[in-house]
Design an enzyme around this catalytic site. Sequence first.
Site, PDB file in Angstrom:
ATOM      1  N   HIS A 152      17.425 -56.021  -4.019  1.00 56.83           N
ATOM      2  CA  HIS A 152      16.352 -55.098  -4.379  1.00 56.83           C
ATOM      3  C   HIS A 152      16.885 -53.995  -5.298  1.00 56.83           C
ATOM      4  O   HIS A 152      16.272 -53.663  -6.316  1.00 56.83           O
ATOM      5  CB  HIS A 152      15.728 -54.500  -3.122  1.00 56.83           C
ATOM      6  CG  HIS A 152      14.716 -53.443  -3.422  1.00 56.83           C
ATOM      7  ND1 HIS A 152      13.554 -53.719  -4.098  1.00 56.83           N
ATOM      8  CD2 HIS A 152      14.708 -52.110  -3.194  1.00 56.83           C
ATOM      9  CE1 HIS A 152      12.866 -52.605  -4.259  1.00 56.83           C
ATOM     10  NE2 HIS A 152      13.551 -51.607  -3.724  1.00 56.83           N
ATOM     11  N   ASP A 174      27.483 -41.222  -3.839  1.00 53.50           N
ATOM     12  CA  ASP A 174      26.252 -41.944  -3.514  1.00 53.50           C
ATOM     13  C   ASP A 174      26.168 -42.015  -1.982  1.00 53.50           C
ATOM     14  O   ASP A 174      26.886 -42.789  -1.340  1.00 53.50           O
ATOM     15  CB  ASP A 174      26.260 -43.337  -4.159  1.00 53.50           C
ATOM     16  CG  ASP A 174      24.871 -43.956  -4.171  1.00 53.50           C
ATOM     17  OD1 ASP A 174      23.941 -43.350  -3.595  1.00 53.50           O
ATOM     18  OD2 ASP A 174      24.706 -45.045  -4.761  1.00 53.50           O
ATOM     19  N   GLY A 176      24.800 -42.953   1.413  1.00 52.50           N
ATOM     20  CA  GLY A 176      23.991 -44.101   1.855  1.00 52.50           C
ATOM     21  C   GLY A 176      23.755 -45.010   0.666  1.00 52.50           C
ATOM     22  O   GLY A 176      22.659 -45.517   0.447  1.00 52.50           O
ATOM     23  N   PHE A 227      26.496 -40.175   7.140  1.00 55.49           N
ATOM     24  CA  PHE A 227      25.968 -38.991   6.455  1.00 55.49           C
ATOM     25  C   PHE A 227      25.498 -37.921   7.441  1.00 55.49           C
ATOM     26  O   PHE A 227      25.010 -36.880   7.024  1.00 55.49           O
ATOM     27  CB  PHE A 227      24.906 -39.313   5.414  1.00 55.49           C
ATOM     28  CG  PHE A 227      23.870 -40.363   5.766  1.00 55.49           C
ATOM     29  CD1 PHE A 227      23.193 -40.336   6.971  1.00 55.49           C
ATOM     30  CD2 PHE A 227      23.540 -41.352   4.839  1.00 55.49           C
ATOM     31  CE1 PHE A 227      22.228 -41.282   7.276  1.00 55.49           C
ATOM     32  CE2 PHE A 227      22.565 -42.314   5.140  1.00 55.49           C
ATOM     33  CZ  PHE A 227      21.917 -42.277   6.358  1.00 55.49           C
ATOM     34  N   HIS A 245      13.635 -41.609   3.346  1.00 57.08           N
ATOM     35  CA  HIS A 245      12.415 -42.178   3.964  1.00 57.08           C
ATOM     36  C   HIS A 245      12.721 -43.021   5.210  1.00 57.08           C
ATOM     37  O   HIS A 245      11.822 -43.423   5.926  1.00 57.08           O
ATOM     38  CB  HIS A 245      11.563 -42.943   2.932  1.00 57.08           C
ATOM     39  CG  HIS A 245      12.087 -44.274   2.520  1.00 57.08           C
ATOM     40  ND1 HIS A 245      11.284 -45.254   1.974  1.00 57.08           N
ATOM     41  CD2 HIS A 245      13.331 -44.803   2.542  1.00 57.08           C
ATOM     42  CE1 HIS A 245      12.004 -46.321   1.681  1.00 57.08           C
ATOM     43  NE2 HIS A 245      13.244 -46.067   2.020  1.00 57.08           N
TER      44      HIS A 245
END
Length: 337
Positions: A152, A174, A176, A227, A245
Amino acid sequence: MTSQDQAREFAEAVDGLAPLAVRAAATLRLADHIHAGHTDLHALAGRTGTDPHALHKLLRFLTSRGVFTDPGPDQFALTPLSATLLDEHPSGLRRWLDRGGIGARMDHALAHLDTALRTGRCPYTDVHGTGFYDDLAAATPDNTFDQLRDQHADSFAHELATSHPWPTTGHLVDVGGGTGAVLEALLTAHPGLSATLLDRPETVTAGMQRLSRAGLASRCTAAPGSFFDPLPPRADIYLLVNVLHNWNDHHATTILQNCAAAAHPESTILIIERIADTGDARALTAMDLRMFLLTGGQERTLQQFHHLATDAYLTLTHTATIPSGLAILTCHHPRSI
Ligand SMILES: C[S@@+](CC[C@H](N)C(=O)[O-])C[C@H]1O[C@@H](n2cnc3c(N)ncnc32)[C@H](O)[C@@H]1O
């Protein structure tokens, strides 16, 4: 159209059998077998270890819905729909639908929507005994969430790397970052940048292998970890791509606060994901419901992102949207504006 026709059409659209039939076809890899020349019912039954009589029912059902076609007696061929079920199709659809993969575990949690509506709680842990990201090890090794995610991320990473004014030099983390699709695109397009990939340990291992294959190892550092712990300090940019999200406000604020604590006064924190009140309502409401059921997360409006930033002692200063619909929300320490 009469109301009876409407009711019939609606009933057909919400019938649960077709999704299960397509999942069975995906799990048996029927499209791949047909593509490889095993077009006869008995050959297909032999390849898939199924009962020819039962398999015939499935193939006829799917053929009547345009998923396959039958050019002769007991012969089956692909259509544009079943071509998307080929294992190598860039959508990764077959793997998402495979009953042995992580997609099936997601489906199982989604089926508990009614319970979740009553409790207001994400059902994933109750259904599987552990939270979504702790459950990933349950997937078969050839069909992991990381592989599906990677596929994806490849679909938007290049666009992200080329449609934002990235600095020519600097170091980014970066957070995650998955298996490095975004970092590969960014570092390839911007030779002056270096980066740290932070994710769960097994994901970082896969990501560093990918970045090495792309010849980028010398500009990348691995940061296996969480994180929710302190992040690598003093980077110029902290990236959060499709991360917040997955989390409720409490956890999303903690992740943002950890970015803010690690950042230097001039650092930029980029939240990159879709904004709930803009764009395709069908896709966004589906993702919002899915996040709630899988991880307890949610899609957020721009105002909600402003609140999250404020709660993390940051200011959201700029919003842009790239053609695929992903928003890039730029946050800073208030004193650096
Ligand atoms: C939806 S994926 C996004 C991956 C990538 N940024 C992208 O857009 O393709 C969320 C990522 O968060 C990672 N993740 C989940 N929990 C984490 C944690 N506690 N610490 C670090 N990474 C975590 C997952 O492994 C996964 O790679």
